[in-house]
Design a protein around this motif. Structure first.
Motif, PDB file in Angstrom:
ATOM      1  N   LYS A   1       0.848  -1.185   0.000  1.00  0.00           N
ATOM      2  CA  LYS A   1       0.000   0.000   0.000  1.00  0.00           C
ATOM      3  C   LYS A   1       0.882   1.232   0.000  1.00  0.00           C
ATOM      4  N   GLY A   2       0.579   2.181  -0.890  1.00  0.00           N
ATOM      5  CA  GLY A   2       1.467   3.332  -1.000  1.00  0.00           C
ATOM      6  C   GLY A   2       0.726   4.597  -1.372  1.00  0.00           C
ATOM      7  N   VAL A   3       1.473   5.687  -1.411  1.00  0.00           N
ATOM      8  CA  VAL A   3       0.932   6.985  -1.799  1.00  0.00           C
ATOM      9  C   VAL A   3       1.815   7.544  -2.918  1.00  0.00           C
ATOM     10  N   PHE A   4       1.170   8.045  -3.967  1.00  0.00           N
ATOM     11  CA  PHE A   4       1.881   8.619  -5.105  1.00  0.00           C
ATOM     12  C   PHE A   4       1.822  10.139  -4.990  1.00  0.00           C
ATOM     13  N   ILE A   5       2.996  10.782  -5.094  1.00  0.00           N
ATOM     14  CA  ILE A   5       3.093  12.233  -4.896  1.00  0.00           C
ATOM     15  C   ILE A   5       3.709  12.879  -6.129  1.00  0.00           C
TER      16      ILE A   5
ATOM     17  N   ILE B   1       7.325  17.978   1.892  1.00  0.00           N
ATOM     18  CA  ILE B   1       8.285  17.238   2.704  1.00  0.00           C
ATOM     19  C   ILE B   1       7.630  16.726   3.993  1.00  0.00           C
ATOM     20  N   ASP B   2       6.960  17.620   4.703  1.00  0.00           N
ATOM     21  CA  ASP B   2       6.316  17.224   5.960  1.00  0.00           C
ATOM     22  C   ASP B   2       5.190  16.247   5.703  1.00  0.00           C
ATOM     23  N   LEU B   3       4.476  16.429   4.594  1.00  0.00           N
ATOM     24  CA  LEU B   3       3.396  15.518   4.240  1.00  0.00           C
ATOM     25  C   LEU B   3       3.935  14.114   3.977  1.00  0.00           C
ATOM     26  N   ALA B   4       5.046  14.025   3.253  1.00  0.00           N
ATOM     27  CA  ALA B   4       5.658  12.725   2.975  1.00  0.00           C
ATOM     28  C   ALA B   4       6.103  12.048   4.265  1.00  0.00           C
TER      29      ALA B   4
ATOM     30  N   LEU C   1       6.307   5.139  -0.356  1.00  0.00           N
ATOM     31  CA  LEU C   1       6.216   6.403  -1.076  1.00  0.00           C
ATOM     32  C   LEU C   1       6.645   6.243  -2.528  1.00  0.00           C
ATOM     33  N   TYR C   2       5.833   6.779  -3.438  1.00  0.00           N
ATOM     34  CA  TYR C   2       6.153   6.838  -4.869  1.00  0.00           C
ATOM     35  C   TYR C   2       6.065   8.295  -5.293  1.00  0.00           C
ATOM     36  N   ALA C   3       6.973   8.740  -6.162  1.00  0.00           N
ATOM     37  CA  ALA C   3       6.959  10.141  -6.590  1.00  0.00           C
ATOM     38  C   ALA C   3       7.645  10.282  -7.935  1.00  0.00           C
ATOM     39  N   THR C   4       7.304  11.350  -8.645  1.00  0.00           N
ATOM     40  CA  THR C   4       8.020  11.673  -9.873  1.00  0.00           C
ATOM     41  C   THR C   4       9.428  12.159  -9.506  1.00  0.00           C
ATOM     42  N   GLU C   5      10.318  12.244 -10.485  1.00  0.00           N
ATOM     43  CA  GLU C   5      11.745  12.412 -10.213  1.00  0.00           C
ATOM     44  C   GLU C   5      12.063  13.625  -9.349  1.00  0.00           C
TER      45      GLU C   5
ATOM     46  N   ALA D   1      -3.847  12.738   6.139  1.00  0.00           N
ATOM     47  CA  ALA D   1      -2.799  12.041   6.878  1.00  0.00           C
ATOM     48  C   ALA D   1      -3.082  12.073   8.379  1.00  0.00           C
ATOM     49  N   ASP D   2      -3.513  13.230   8.878  1.00  0.00           N
ATOM     50  CA  ASP D   2      -3.855  13.335  10.297  1.00  0.00           C
ATOM     51  C   ASP D   2      -5.039  12.442  10.634  1.00  0.00           C
ATOM     52  N   MET D   3      -6.000  12.349   9.714  1.00  0.00           N
ATOM     53  CA  MET D   3      -7.170  11.493   9.936  1.00  0.00           C
ATOM     54  C   MET D   3      -6.772  10.020  10.016  1.00  0.00           C
ATOM     55  N   LEU D   4      -5.876   9.586   9.122  1.00  0.00           N
ATOM     56  CA  LEU D   4      -5.416   8.194   9.146  1.00  0.00           C
ATOM     57  C   LEU D   4      -4.661   7.892  10.439  1.00  0.00           C
ATOM     58  N   ALA D   5      -3.869   8.864  10.910  1.00  0.00           N
ATOM     59  CA  ALA D   5      -3.121   8.670  12.151  1.00  0.00           C
ATOM     60  C   ALA D   5      -4.046   8.596  13.361  1.00  0.00           C
ATOM     61  N   SER D   6      -5.250   9.162  13.247  1.00  0.00           N
ATOM     62  CA  SER D   6      -6.178   9.184  14.382  1.00  0.00           C
ATOM     63  C   SER D   6      -6.878   7.852  14.608  1.00  0.00           C
ATOM     64  N   ARG D   7      -6.749   6.904  13.688  1.00  0.00           N
ATOM     65  CA  ARG D   7      -7.249   5.537  13.843  1.00  0.00           C
ATOM     66  C   ARG D   7      -8.772   5.419  13.720  1.00  0.00           C
ATOM     67  N   PHE D   8      -9.440   6.412  13.143  1.00  0.00           N
ATOM     68  CA  PHE D   8     -10.888   6.293  13.000  1.00  0.00           C
ATOM     69  C   PHE D   8     -11.233   5.251  11.942  1.00  0.00           C
ATOM     70  N   ASN D   9     -12.326   4.504  12.185  1.00  0.00           N
ATOM     71  CA  ASN D   9     -12.857   3.559  11.214  1.00  0.00           C
ATOM     72  C   ASN D   9     -14.374   3.514  11.368  1.00  0.00           C
ATOM     73  N   GLN D  10     -15.026   2.656  10.606  1.00  0.00           N
ATOM     74  CA  GLN D  10     -16.488   2.614  10.620  1.00  0.00           C
ATOM     75  C   GLN D  10     -17.050   2.164  11.965  1.00  0.00           C
ATOM     76  N   HIS D  11     -16.235   1.516  12.782  1.00  0.00           N
ATOM     77  CA  HIS D  11     -16.726   0.949  14.034  1.00  0.00           C
ATOM     78  C   HIS D  11     -16.500   1.860  15.239  1.00  0.00           C
ATOM     79  N   ASN D  12     -15.720   2.919  15.097  1.00  0.00           N
ATOM     80  CA  ASN D  12     -15.432   3.749  16.270  1.00  0.00           C
ATOM     81  C   ASN D  12     -15.778   5.219  16.073  1.00  0.00           C
TER      82      ASN D  12
END
Length: 537
Positions: free
Chosen positions: A126-130, A141-144, A154-158, A234-245
């Motif tokens: 699983k990855g993110v393309f930037i 930079i901070d987002l990555a 992480l995947y990115a153009t050159e 990114a902050d939302m993913l770090a917060s651990r929210f899902n459909q059950h909580n």
């Protein structure tokens, strides 16, 4: 109330058109704030003064919710339609996400708009393309870094890859669409979870954007063109929210002010929990409450939360929720604290009491000093050893010292259910185990259909064990009551210790005493009040 469309060209600001009407945003704002926006605007237009209205004068309070509006597009359903946005309205609907925090509201909005969201991505597949333009590279930079810390590849153009490499993290260079290895290949292979893309209006870039965005929409992969939104994601993913909580908000009966809850922070052998009285049933979504408050950095900080409720079959009932919002069937350390809480507050003024849990009614014996309970012995009930009761996908009457493969490693495991499923692994050096790496592999292995707590245990002698534990939904904790019980049961069943004797289990949070008999397992340890407080939600 007007809709204004702007254009910035050559450094000059132009107004394309002004529509004197309320957009779909206005009803949303009125609903979530309780302010009649159309009425206010109309009164202003006919000459009334805002200062003469009861708004913005200190009487108005900030709403108890954060809300996010997410547009829904249907490019993936309309073949041959250009998916490049323009002044023309192309969204076919909108979703309102409501939560206690921005992260919770954003999760609800994006999920309801049809995006695939999994806060627990850890797989290297699983990855993110930037790919962003030059003026955005400093911000990316901070987002990555955020996505790298979340375990994404992480995947990115050159040009972007060179900037990201300054972080000292691995990034894979991806070519343009005309190259053999490009982002469309990654999308088709299922290796991209999110796309972050900003750019210029050059025709070649716009054409590439349309192709990438269209395919991402067809695969329900979020394609973000705003770095602010990407950072919020990114902050939302770090917060651990899902459909059950996440909290289910009744839009017809929304709170008009923030709710104040009283709590007690307590700990037993380093396992700290946040305790709430819920005798009136007013706490309707403990899963969301635990996800927010158990956070060590942005909440109160705890292993989880405990609701103390009324019971028809015991002196009281306890419900336990892990840091990720999942509900646990049993927790020996926090049960001792429940006994102390009930006794010291006069709710159950007895030295012997019963507490109902998801895994049955448990008997508690309390020991006090100076009128306050200091330690508690819990009758944890009979240990379950059959594979289907644990559960674990292995054959046999019980699983003791069974050789299995977890990820790329080979381990001898012993499995026990003590109200929660446990997998015990005996090792020579507990402190050398890379538990943050190995723990999630055990927890999420297909061998354990309900996930599993994993104890790494060293046998010091016939009456002493040393243990570290990885708890499902919590990560590594300083101690685990049911884990200590499972470790002793496994040690006795494997012939390392004797049945019916007190065995001390040393954890990073302190010592626990476990006695495993033919009929039950007893757990004894301390219980302490850390502090009382209130929290506003």
């Amino acid at each position: 109330l007007v809709n204004i469309q702007y254009l910035i060209y050559g450094g000059d600001l132009y107004v394309i058109e002004v529509n004197p009407r309320a957009s779909r945003t206005i009803p949303y704002i009125s609903k979530v704030t309780g302010l009649p926006m159309v009425d206010i605007a109309t009164r202003l237009m006919v000459g009334q003064m805002l200062k003469d209205m009861p708004y913005g004068t200190g009487l108005y309070k900030q709403p108890p919710y954060v809300t996010v509006k997410v547009p829904v597009f249907s490019f993936e359903k309309l073949l041959g339609v250009n998916s490049a946005l323009s002044p023309e309205m192309k969204s076919t609907g909108e979703v309102l996400g409501i939560g206690k925090t921005l992260e919770e509201a954003l999760f609800k909005g994006l999920l309801s708009a049809g995006f695939k969201l999994d806060p627990h991505f850890k797989s290297s597949e699983k990855g993110v393309f930037i790919t962003v333009n030059k003026q955005d590279r400093f911000e990316v930079i901070d987002l990555a870094r955020k996505f790298d810390e979340l375990g994404f590849r992480l995947y990115a153009t050159e040009g972007n890859a060179k900037e990201i490499e300054r972080l000292g993290v691995d990034v894979t260079v991806v070519g343009k669409l005309c190259d053999d290895f490009n982002v469309l290949n990654l999308l088709e292979d299922g290796k991209i979870s999110y796309i972050i893309m900003t750019g210029t209006t050059e025709p070649n870039y716009v054409n590439d954007y349309i192709r990438i965005n269209r395919r991402a929409l067809q695969l329900s992969i979020p394609c973000l063109t705003s770095l602010d939104t990407a950072n919020a994601l990114a902050d939302m993913l770090a917060s651990r929210f899902n459909q059950h909580n996440t909290e289910l908000v009744d839009i017809a009966h929304m709170r008009t002010k923030r709710e104040v809850l009283h709590f007690a922070k307590m700990q037993g052998s380093g396992d700290d929990y946040i305790f709430f009285e819920n005798f009136d049933g007013s706490i309707s979504c403990p899963e969301s409450l635990s996800t927010s408050l158990a956070d060590r950095h942005f909440g109160i900080g705890a292993t989880g939360i405990v609701l103390i409720e009324s019971s028809e079959i015991a002196d009281a009932k306890m419900r336990i929720f892990n840091a990720d919002g999942s509900e646990s069937g049993m927790a020996g350390n926090c049960m001792r604290c429940v006994g102390k809480y009930l006794h010291d507050r006069g709710i159950v003024p007895k030295m012997e009491m019963t507490v109902e849990t998801e895994s049955g009614v448990k008997e508690l014996t309390l020991y006090s000093f100076g009128g306050d309970v200091r330690s508690v012995r819990v009758n944890m009930g009979k240990a379950e050893l059959s594979p289907e009761k644990i559960p674990v996908k292995l054959d046999g009457d019980k699983i003791m010292s069974r050789k299995v493969e977890i990820a790329d490693g080979e381990y001898n495991i012993s499995c026990v259910n003590m109200g929660n499923p446990h997998c015990v692994v005996f090792v020579d050096r507990v402190d050398r185990v890379d538990i943050s790496e190995i723990g999630p592999l055990f927890e999420n292995d297909p061998l354990f259909p309900e996930r599993v707590n994993t104890e790494f245990v060293r046998v010091v002698n016939g009456n002493t064990l040393k243990m570290r534990v990885w708890e499902r939904g919590n990560g590594e904790t300083l101690a685990c009551g049911t884990g200590a019980c499972a470790a002793v049961v496994a040690a006795v069943e494997n012939g390392f210790c004797s049945k019916g004797e007190d065995i001390t289990v040393k954890t990073r949070g302190g010592e626990l005493v476990v006695n495993y008999t033919d009929d039950t397992v007893y757990l004894t340890g301390n219980a302490s009040l850390v502090y009382n407080g209130t929290v506003e939600l």
